[in-house]
Design an enzyme around this catalytic site. Structure first.
Site, PDB file in Angstrom:
ATOM      1  N   HIS A 407       7.410  -5.696  11.143  1.00 31.07           N
ATOM      2  CA  HIS A 407       7.350  -5.132   9.792  1.00 31.07           C
ATOM      3  C   HIS A 407       5.997  -4.475   9.544  1.00 31.07           C
ATOM      4  CE1 HIS A 407       4.504  -7.877   7.668  1.00 31.07           C
ATOM      5  NE2 HIS A 407       4.871  -8.733   8.616  1.00 31.07           N
ATOM      6  N   CYS A 408       5.977  -3.586   8.564  1.00 37.03           N
ATOM      7  CA  CYS A 408       4.729  -3.040   8.031  1.00 37.03           C
ATOM      8  C   CYS A 408       4.838  -3.179   6.513  1.00 37.03           C
ATOM      9  CB  CYS A 408       4.507  -1.594   8.493  1.00 37.03           C
ATOM     10  SG  CYS A 408       5.923  -0.493   8.287  1.00 37.03           S
ATOM     11  N   GLN A 409       4.325  -2.239   5.767  1.00 36.64           N
ATOM     12  CA  GLN A 409       4.409  -2.359   4.312  1.00 36.64           C
ATOM     13  C   GLN A 409       5.847  -2.179   3.821  1.00 36.64           C
ATOM     14  OE1 GLN A 409       1.355  -2.467   2.136  1.00 36.64           O
ATOM     15  NE2 GLN A 409       2.840  -3.182   0.644  1.00 36.64           N
ATOM     16  N   SER A 415       6.171   0.388  11.764  1.00 41.47           N
ATOM     17  CA  SER A 415       7.028  -0.531  12.521  1.00 41.47           C
ATOM     18  C   SER A 415       8.238   0.196  13.105  1.00 41.47           C
ATOM     19  CB  SER A 415       7.482  -1.693  11.622  1.00 41.47           C
ATOM     20  OG  SER A 415       8.063  -1.214  10.423  1.00 41.47           O
TER      21      SER A 415
END
Length: 482
Positions: A407-409, A415
């Site tokens: 995941h990222c933001q 991601s």
């Protein structure tokens, strides 16, 4: 040097490129003498002449320090002189010499003593650059002057007319100045994207070192733009209503200024995409259309085929759910990384956090193996340096029979890029195939143009054997694609 009474114009060669308004031009009236009664040192004034300054049609020529202005004569010399033409405007005879101010067309003024300024009581000695619209001007004007607008309904009529006549090539060239991610989500049909979101590209465009054509994101757009000499150019952003109020740092201002410097007369879509979509959403696309994209300065090579052209509707990024890309590989966002119950239900035991700032949620519980890849979603971020490290961590989870969440933001760019690269590494998928596969599972993905360029370079290395593929054991869940 005053104009000759026998000529209509005087051509002056200058030793270096200058702006017309920087010449501080004023006629030397010393030879005319004074009109004061009783003066015998000079003959009386019998006439005055008002001249206007016109900039010759100049072009940019290369030099060691960047672009230099030079004659439009075909020569390749960066030291070629600049030519300014002074056209004489004969005025009615007058007996007075008036002290005044020579005001340039862009608003700056220069005051000369009475003994050095020849003026006319009806017309000020105006130095107005009125040559070709392509004449370069050093410096950036504070506001855009004389930019015309086009209303959404008028643009829609033009597009519909071209569509009905089956001659789309005869329609206007439409330029989208918004960030690439916004363009990816939605844009006017046929619009080409101008990638000037980063400071370097903006500065180079302002300085004239590159043109708008250099920043178009796809080959199809470049080919269309090359044929614009007989076409209208329509530029838009998200919601601009008054082009004259756009600040110089905004991409719209920079693009308009560059186009005018190249001799074009662009129109601005009033209200931008927001206004256009209110009544003409059927003339908008909600997808990424990218052929042979490249990041200026990023060294990205060309894509080999077109990416997906349409999706049912604009994706809802905020409400996107955790997405299984493969039976053991999940792509999500910050909220998904906090959802302990869902992660345990999906047998997730490994987590890759592709941010510099988000915490490693639940780390203190000791329930997950974590890896942080500190990356930002920017045009300068080298994400490829983390590819192999991420692949090894994903393989470790796979071999342990555990699921992995990356995941990222928002689970949109960083991601998603790593997931696409992983599929390319462990299958024979091209970048386009891998992108389509992930996009089909999670429609909101939108790697920024910089990351797309890195994926293209990665694909090239895979094809050339610089980076080996790992094809055994085969990945489960992609058999119908590969």
């Amino acid at each position: 040097m005053p104009p000759s009474p026998l000529d209509d114009r005087v051509v002056v060669a200058l030793s270096r490129p200058v702006r017309p308004q920087d010449l501080n031009l004023c006629l030397d009236s010393s030879y005319l003498g004074s009109a004061a009664p009783g003066s015998t040192s000079h003959p009386p004034v019998i006439a005055t002449t008002v001249v206007s300054l016109k900039a010759a049609n100049l072009t940019y020529m290369p030099s060691s320090s960047g672009s230099a202005r030079s004659l439009n004569c075909g020569c390749s010399s960066a030291s070629c002189c600049t030519v300014a033409t002074y056209d004489k405007d004969n005025q009615a005879p007058t007996q007075a010499i008036a002290a005044g101010t020579a005001t340039t067309a862009i608003g700056s003024s220069t005051t000369c003593p009475a003994s050095q300024m020849v003026n006319n009581s009806e017309n000020a000695g105006s130095l107005s650059p009125s040559g070709g619209v392509g004449s370069p001007m050093a410096g950036t004007p504070k506001q855009l002057a004389s930019i015309k607008i086009i209303y959404p309904n008028d643009l829609a009529k033009k597009m519909t007319k071209c569509s009905k006549s089956h001659l789309p090539s005869q329609g206007p060239v439409i330029i989208d100045c918004r960030p690439f991610m916004e363009y990816n989500k939605s844009h006017i049909q046929g619009a080409v994207h101008i990638n000037c979101a980063d400071k370097i590209s903006r500065r180079r465009l302002q300085q004239g070192k590159i043109t708008v054509l250099d920043l178009i994101s796809c080959r199809e757009g470049k080919d269309s733009f090359k044929r614009i000499f007989s076409k209208e150019i329509i530029v838009y952003d998200e919601n601009t209503n008054e082009p004259s109020r756009v600040v110089p740092s905004q991409p719209l201002h920079i693009v308009l200024e560059s186009l005018k410097r190249e001799g074009k007369e662009p129109l601005v879509l009033k209200g931008g995409l927001s206004s256009f979509k209110q009544n003409h959403e059927n003339l908008c696309d909600n997808s990424l259309q990218l052929q042979e994209c490249r990041e200026v300065g990023g060294g990205a090579s060309a894509a080999s085929s077109m990416l997906p052209q349409s999706i049912p509707s604009t994706p809802d990024i905020e409400n996107a759910e955790l997405t299984p890309i493969l039976p053991f590989l999940f792509l999500g966002n910050e909220q998904d990384a906090q959802d302990l119950e869902t992660m345990q239900r999906l047998n997730i035991g490994y987590v890759i956090n592709v941010t510099t700032h988000l915490p490693l949620y639940h780390y203190e519980k000791g329930l997950f193996n974590y890896k942080r890849l500190p990356a930002t979603d920017s045009n300068k971020q080298n994400l490829r340096q983390y590819f192999e490290e991420a692949f090894e961590f994903i393989e470790e989870a796979h071999q342990c029979g555990k699921g992995l969440l990356i995941h990222c933001q928002a689970g949109v760019s960083r991601s998603a890029t790593i997931v696409i690269a992983y599929l390319m590494k462990h299958t024979r998928m091209t970048m386009t195939d891998a992108y389509k596969f992930v996009k089909g599972k999670r429609p909101i993905i939108s790697p920024n143009l910089n990351f797309m360029g890195q994926l293209l370079e990665f694909e090239e290395d895979l094809n050339n054997g610089v980076t080996p593929r790992i094809l055994t054991p085969k990945l489960m869940g992609v058999e119908t694609v590969v």
